[in-house]
Design a protein around this motif. Structure first.
Motif, PDB file in Angstrom:
ATOM      1  N   LEU A 181     -10.292   3.160   0.841  1.00  0.00           N
ATOM      2  CA  LEU A 181      -8.907   3.060   0.346  1.00  0.00           C
ATOM      3  C   LEU A 181      -8.788   3.403  -1.142  1.00  0.00           C
ATOM      4  CD1 LEU A 181      -7.793  -0.157   2.244  1.00  0.00           C
ATOM      5  CD2 LEU A 181      -6.600   2.032   2.346  1.00  0.00           C
ATOM      6  N   GLY A 182      -9.568   4.361  -1.574  1.00  0.00           N
ATOM      7  CA  GLY A 182      -9.515   4.804  -2.974  1.00  0.00           C
ATOM      8  C   GLY A 182      -9.817   3.695  -3.962  1.00  0.00           C
ATOM      9  N   GLY A 183     -10.624   2.714  -3.515  1.00  0.00           N
ATOM     10  CA  GLY A 183     -10.970   1.598  -4.420  1.00  0.00           C
ATOM     11  C   GLY A 183      -9.746   0.807  -4.851  1.00  0.00           C
ATOM     12  N   SER A 194     -10.808   3.296  -9.208  1.00  0.00           N
ATOM     13  CA  SER A 194      -9.762   2.770  -8.323  1.00  0.00           C
ATOM     14  C   SER A 194      -8.423   3.486  -8.490  1.00  0.00           C
ATOM     15  CB  SER A 194      -9.581   1.277  -8.649  1.00  0.00           C
ATOM     16  OG  SER A 194      -8.409   0.775  -8.070  1.00  0.00           O
ATOM     17  N   GLY A 195      -7.728   3.605  -7.368  1.00  0.00           N
ATOM     18  CA  GLY A 195      -6.360   4.158  -7.385  1.00  0.00           C
ATOM     19  C   GLY A 195      -5.315   3.136  -7.813  1.00  0.00           C
ATOM     20  N   GLY A 196      -5.742   1.955  -8.244  1.00  0.00           N
ATOM     21  CA  GLY A 196      -4.802   0.958  -8.760  1.00  0.00           C
ATOM     22  C   GLY A 196      -4.331  -0.004  -7.692  1.00  0.00           C
ATOM     23  N   ALA A 197      -3.148  -0.554  -7.894  1.00  0.00           N
ATOM     24  CA  ALA A 197      -2.609  -1.557  -6.960  1.00  0.00           C
ATOM     25  C   ALA A 197      -2.508  -0.958  -5.559  1.00  0.00           C
ATOM     26  CB  ALA A 197      -1.245  -2.009  -7.436  1.00  0.00           C
ATOM     27  N   ARG A 198      -3.041  -1.688  -4.550  1.00  0.00           N
ATOM     28  CA  ARG A 198      -2.980  -1.163  -3.175  1.00  0.00           C
ATOM     29  C   ARG A 198      -1.544  -1.253  -2.680  1.00  0.00           C
ATOM     30  NH1 ARG A 198      -7.207  -3.634   0.372  1.00  0.00           N
ATOM     31  NH2 ARG A 198      -8.542  -2.374  -0.983  1.00  0.00           N
TER      32      ARG A 198
HETATM   33  C1  HXC Z   1      -3.564   2.577  -1.423  1.00  0.00           C
HETATM   34  C2  HXC Z   1      -4.666   4.436  -2.153  1.00  0.00           C
HETATM   35  C3  HXC Z   1      -4.222   4.186  -3.483  1.00  0.00           C
HETATM   36  C4  HXC Z   1      -3.405   3.063  -3.706  1.00  0.00           C
HETATM   37  C5  HXC Z   1      -5.436   5.945  -3.491  1.00  0.00           C
HETATM   38  N1  HXC Z   1      -5.405   5.537  -2.213  1.00  0.00           N
HETATM   39  N2  HXC Z   1      -4.706   5.153  -4.267  1.00  0.00           N
HETATM   40  N3  HXC Z   1      -4.331   3.619  -1.154  1.00  0.00           N
HETATM   41  N4  HXC Z   1      -3.102   2.278  -2.642  1.00  0.00           N
HETATM   42  N5  HXC Z   1      -2.960   2.761  -4.916  1.00  0.00           N
HETATM   43  C6  HXC Z   1      -6.056   6.131  -1.051  1.00  0.00           C
HETATM   44  C7  HXC Z   1      -5.447   7.468  -0.674  1.00  0.00           C
HETATM   45  O1  HXC Z   1      -4.340   7.266   0.157  1.00  0.00           O
HETATM   46  C8  HXC Z   1      -6.600   8.120   0.046  1.00  0.00           C
HETATM   47  O2  HXC Z   1      -6.669   7.580   1.337  1.00  0.00           O
HETATM   48  C9  HXC Z   1      -7.810   7.617  -0.709  1.00  0.00           C
HETATM   49  O3  HXC Z   1      -7.394   6.455  -1.411  1.00  0.00           O
HETATM   50  C10 HXC Z   1      -8.323   8.606  -1.725  1.00  0.00           C
HETATM   51  O4  HXC Z   1      -7.241   9.045  -2.520  1.00  0.00           O
HETATM   52  P1  HXC Z   1      -6.968  10.578  -2.818  1.00  0.00           P
HETATM   53  O5  HXC Z   1      -5.588  10.684  -3.330  1.00  0.00           O
HETATM   54  O6  HXC Z   1      -7.333  11.401  -1.634  1.00  0.00           O
HETATM   55  O7  HXC Z   1      -8.024  10.859  -3.965  1.00  0.00           O
HETATM   56  P2  HXC Z   1      -7.903  11.787  -5.226  1.00  0.00           P
HETATM   57  O8  HXC Z   1      -7.319  13.123  -4.849  1.00  0.00           O
HETATM   58  O9  HXC Z   1      -9.221  11.763  -5.881  1.00  0.00           O
HETATM   59  O10 HXC Z   1      -6.819  11.093  -6.192  1.00  0.00           O
HETATM   60  C11 HXC Z   1      -7.104   9.830  -6.754  1.00  0.00           C
HETATM   61  C12 HXC Z   1      -5.844   9.264  -7.410  1.00  0.00           C
HETATM   62  C13 HXC Z   1      -4.681   9.265  -6.359  1.00  0.00           C
HETATM   63  C14 HXC Z   1      -5.468  10.088  -8.627  1.00  0.00           C
HETATM   64  C15 HXC Z   1      -6.193   7.852  -7.871  1.00  0.00           C
HETATM   65  O11 HXC Z   1      -5.141   8.658  -5.164  1.00  0.00           O
HETATM   66  C16 HXC Z   1      -3.498   8.507  -6.840  1.00  0.00           C
HETATM   67  O12 HXC Z   1      -2.694   9.013  -7.648  1.00  0.00           O
HETATM   68  N6  HXC Z   1      -3.325   7.313  -6.301  1.00  0.00           N
HETATM   69  C17 HXC Z   1      -2.182   6.461  -6.605  1.00  0.00           C
HETATM   70  C18 HXC Z   1      -2.317   5.905  -7.969  1.00  0.00           C
HETATM   71  C19 HXC Z   1      -1.202   4.940  -8.266  1.00  0.00           C
HETATM   72  O13 HXC Z   1      -0.060   5.343  -8.526  1.00  0.00           O
HETATM   73  N7  HXC Z   1      -1.530   3.665  -8.101  1.00  0.00           N
HETATM   74  C20 HXC Z   1      -0.588   2.583  -8.306  1.00  0.00           C
HETATM   75  C21 HXC Z   1      -0.541   2.409  -9.819  1.00  0.00           C
HETATM   76  S1  HXC Z   1       0.520   1.130 -10.223  1.00  0.00           S
HETATM   77  P3  HXC Z   1      -7.165   8.437   2.611  1.00  0.00           P
HETATM   78  O14 HXC Z   1      -6.985   7.498   3.744  1.00  0.00           O
HETATM   79  O15 HXC Z   1      -6.295   9.643   2.649  1.00  0.00           O
HETATM   80  O16 HXC Z   1      -8.587   8.761   2.317  1.00  0.00           O
HETATM   81  C22 HXC Z   1      -0.513  -0.089 -10.435  1.00  0.00           C
HETATM   82  C23 HXC Z   1       0.155  -1.336 -10.831  1.00  0.00           C
HETATM   83  C24 HXC Z   1      -0.857  -2.323 -11.211  1.00  0.00           C
HETATM   84  O17 HXC Z   1      -1.657   0.007 -10.285  1.00  0.00           O
HETATM   85  C25 HXC Z   1      -0.168  -3.420 -11.897  1.00  0.00           C
HETATM   86  C26 HXC Z   1      -1.151  -4.412 -12.390  1.00  0.00           C
HETATM   87  C27 HXC Z   1      -0.486  -5.377 -13.265  1.00  0.00           C
END
Ligand code: HXC
Length: 516
Positions: free
Chosen positions: A98-100, A130-134
């Motif tokens: 799950l992208g960590g 990690s991709g951050g918050a799931r």
């Molecule tokens: C659930 C996620 C995820 C997330 C990635 N994945 N981020 N699943 N929640 N946040 C999953 C993808 O769906 C994918 O699943 C697998 O992890 C790998 O991701 P990819 O996109 O294929 O990898 P990559 O091309 O290397 O890109 C990595 C990445 C991108 C740049 C991190 O995944 C991304 O932009 N993710 C979202 C980042 C984001 O906006 N996160 C929330 C931030 S807000 P499959 O099943 O296809 O393999 C936040 C708030 C925190 O974090 C607040 C704390 C106070």
């Protein structure tokens, strides 16, 4: 189920758990030039010392079909192990699951390891990828981050906390590393930002790559968010092990003492020749550091940020010390906003973890300029004064050349808090440089003179002769002694020993209010 079936069932489950994101996930990770979560742990820890916690923990959420798939380890491996024989706790996010991304159980695993580190008084290392918050777990992810941030804060100043960024670290996820003591990054692997390039493009129209926005180069050089930069993960873990070797396991212990083989009575015969004859010429204070402290023991922190001040750990007769040294190679060693922040934060780490502070002083003052004033040099510069005044570890200063004005106080004042201040014969301890001083106090004489330039030069020279030396301060008890530079190492070692048992009574308070 019979015993042998139970054993086989266990073995199958464990194999699946260890496989994490499976072969294709591992392959993708390797293609990006990254190690997997478990490979990182093996690279970092001593062989066969890893003890895993909550190994089988996994997602509880049923939303978005999460209950129809398995997510081994919930995207993070956590536990404890040894580094050069010393215990640490750690977590390592697994991008192949799950992208960590961080959900409820993922956060529980990290937070539990943090809590055990605090309870056992040993360092905590978090490896972030990690991709951050799931997204599927919504507010439960936010709750998880909150628990981690709180643990980071409770552990601050009690155990060393180090963050290694080895993949994406985006959004609010950046704030756990930001609360920890040191951040390590690797070129083309580590990226940290609050909002990534796509959001920036949408909001401000600016175009920038992941590396340019949140890679090690901007964060180690410009923002100062990160402290150490490497070109490979292996190199990064070697440096992390080296850093830990300087530190105590917690705030109640003293840093480890080692035999560096460098004699405590070694004289620094060539040292004085590093200082140029012309007081206006720069030199590299790292040459001085290399000569004075135990051979090859200097570990620079924040090497690429605010280069006008040098900070780092070193050994003196085998004991860990912190160094804060003005660097005449950059901005003439003046103190500015960034160098004040850099030094103050380093000093507070040293104080929290019983690392004595040594300063090498050659500073003309705070950097003049509108950008500095409006950027808050008053507030930032105050941090340095506060950090020194508050620190109660032994603090020893050696004034090599300039020690002017407020920066003299920050770098060397016994009244502010230094236990022993020494000066080389070349020290110039004054309110300001001779030119500035003569222009002010002899302005009338200069204005009334026929040859103003000659008069100014004469008055500057007169001021320099009479006041730009260490003896006035020595006569007034403002410094302890003037020393032969060849004895700098010996004097520092003796001074540290002399003050190693110091006790300071401070007024009772909840906590102070450092000008943040
Ligand atoms: C659930 C996620 C995820 C997330 C990635 N994945 N981020 N699943 N929640 N946040 C999953 C993808 O769906 C994918 O699943 C697998 O992890 C790998 O991701 P990819 O996109 O294929 O990898 P990559 O091309 O290397 O890109 C990595 C990445 C991108 C740049 C991190 O995944 C991304 O932009 N993710 C979202 C980042 C984001 O906006 N996160 C929330 C931030 S807000 P499959 O099943 O296809 O393999 C936040 C708030 C925190 O974090 C607040 C704390 C106070």
């Amino acid at each position: 189920m019979g015993n042998s079936e139970a054993l086989q069932n266990y073995k199958d489950r464990r194999a699946k758990m260890l496989q994490a994101g499976g072969e294709s996930g591992v392959q993708k990770q390797h293609e990006k030039g990254k190690l997997t979560a478990r490979e990182r742990i093996s690279t970092f820890l001593d062989d066969s010392t890893f003890i895993e916690s909550n190994a089988f923990a996994t997602v509880r959420t049923k939303e978005f079909g999460m209950d129809t798939k398995r997510f081994p380890g919930d995207g993070v491996v956590a536990g404890s192990g040894k580094v050069n024989g010393r215990q640490v706790f750690l977590s390592s996010q697994d991008f192949t699951v799950l992208g960590g991304s961080l959900g409820e159980m993922h956060a529980f695993k990290i937070a539990s390891a943090q809590e055990l580190a605090l309870q056992n008084g040993v360092p905590f290392v978090s490896i972030n990828d990690s991709g951050g918050a799931r997204i599927q777990e919504g507010v439960l992810s936010l709750e998880g981050y909150a628990r981690i941030f709180k643990n980071n804060t409770l552990s601050s100043g009690v155990i060393p906390q180090i963050s290694v960024i080895l993949g994406p670290c985006a959004g609010g996820a950046v704030y756990s590393p930001a609360i920890t003591d040191f951040i390590f990054m690797v070129d083309n692997v580590s990226h940290m930002y609050i909002t990534g390039p796509a959001v920036i493009k949408a909001v401000t129209g600016e175009d920038i790559s992941h590396e340019e926005l949140g890679g090690p180069l901007p964060h180690c050089g410009k923002s100062g968010v990160a402290h150490f930069r490497f070109t490979s993960e292996e190199e990064c873990f070697e440096a992390l092990k080296r850093l830990l070797s300087y530190l105590p396991s917690n705030n109640r212990e003293l840093p480890p003492v080692v035999d560096t083989g460098d004699p405590a009575d070694r004289k620094n015969d060539g040292l004085f020749s590093i200082l140029p004859e012309d007081a206006k010429r720069p030199y590299d204070v790292k040459d001085i550091i290399a000569e004075v402290y135990d051979k090859d023991s200097f570990l620079e922190v924040h090497a690429d940020y605010a280069k006008n001040i040098v900070v780092g750990f070193a050994k003196l007769a085998g004991r860990t010390v912190g160094i804060m040294a003005n660097q005449p190679k950059f901005l003439a060693a003046s103190l500015d906003i960034d160098s004040s922040d850099k030094a103050a934060r380093f000093l507070r780490f040293c104080d929290a973890f019983n690392v004595p502070i040594t300063t090498l002083v050659d500073v003309p003052g705070y950097l003049p300029g509108i950008a500095q004033e409006h950027g808050g040099i008053i507030r930032h510069g105050a941090k340095l004064l506060y950090a020194i005044a508050e620190a109660n570890v032994p603090k020893i200063a050696v004034i090599l050349r300039k020690a002017y004005g407020g920066s003299m106080i920050a770098m060397s004042s016994k009244t502010l808090g230094y236990d022993r201040t020494l000066a080389w014969p070349t020290a110039e301890i004054a309110v300001m440089g001779a030119e500035g001083a003569a222009n002010i106090i002899f302005r009338k004489d200069i204005d009334e003179a026929e040859d103003k330039a000659a008069k100014r030069a004469e008055k500057i020279e007169e001021f320099r002769e009479n006041f730009m030396n260490p003896y006035i301060a020595a006569e007034l008890g403002i410094i302890d002694d003037v020393i032969d530079p060849a004895y700098t190492r010996i004097e520092l070692i003796r001074a540290l020993e002399l003050h190693s048992r110091k006790r300071e009574e401070k007024p009772a308070k909840k906590h102070g209010n450092i000008p943040l």
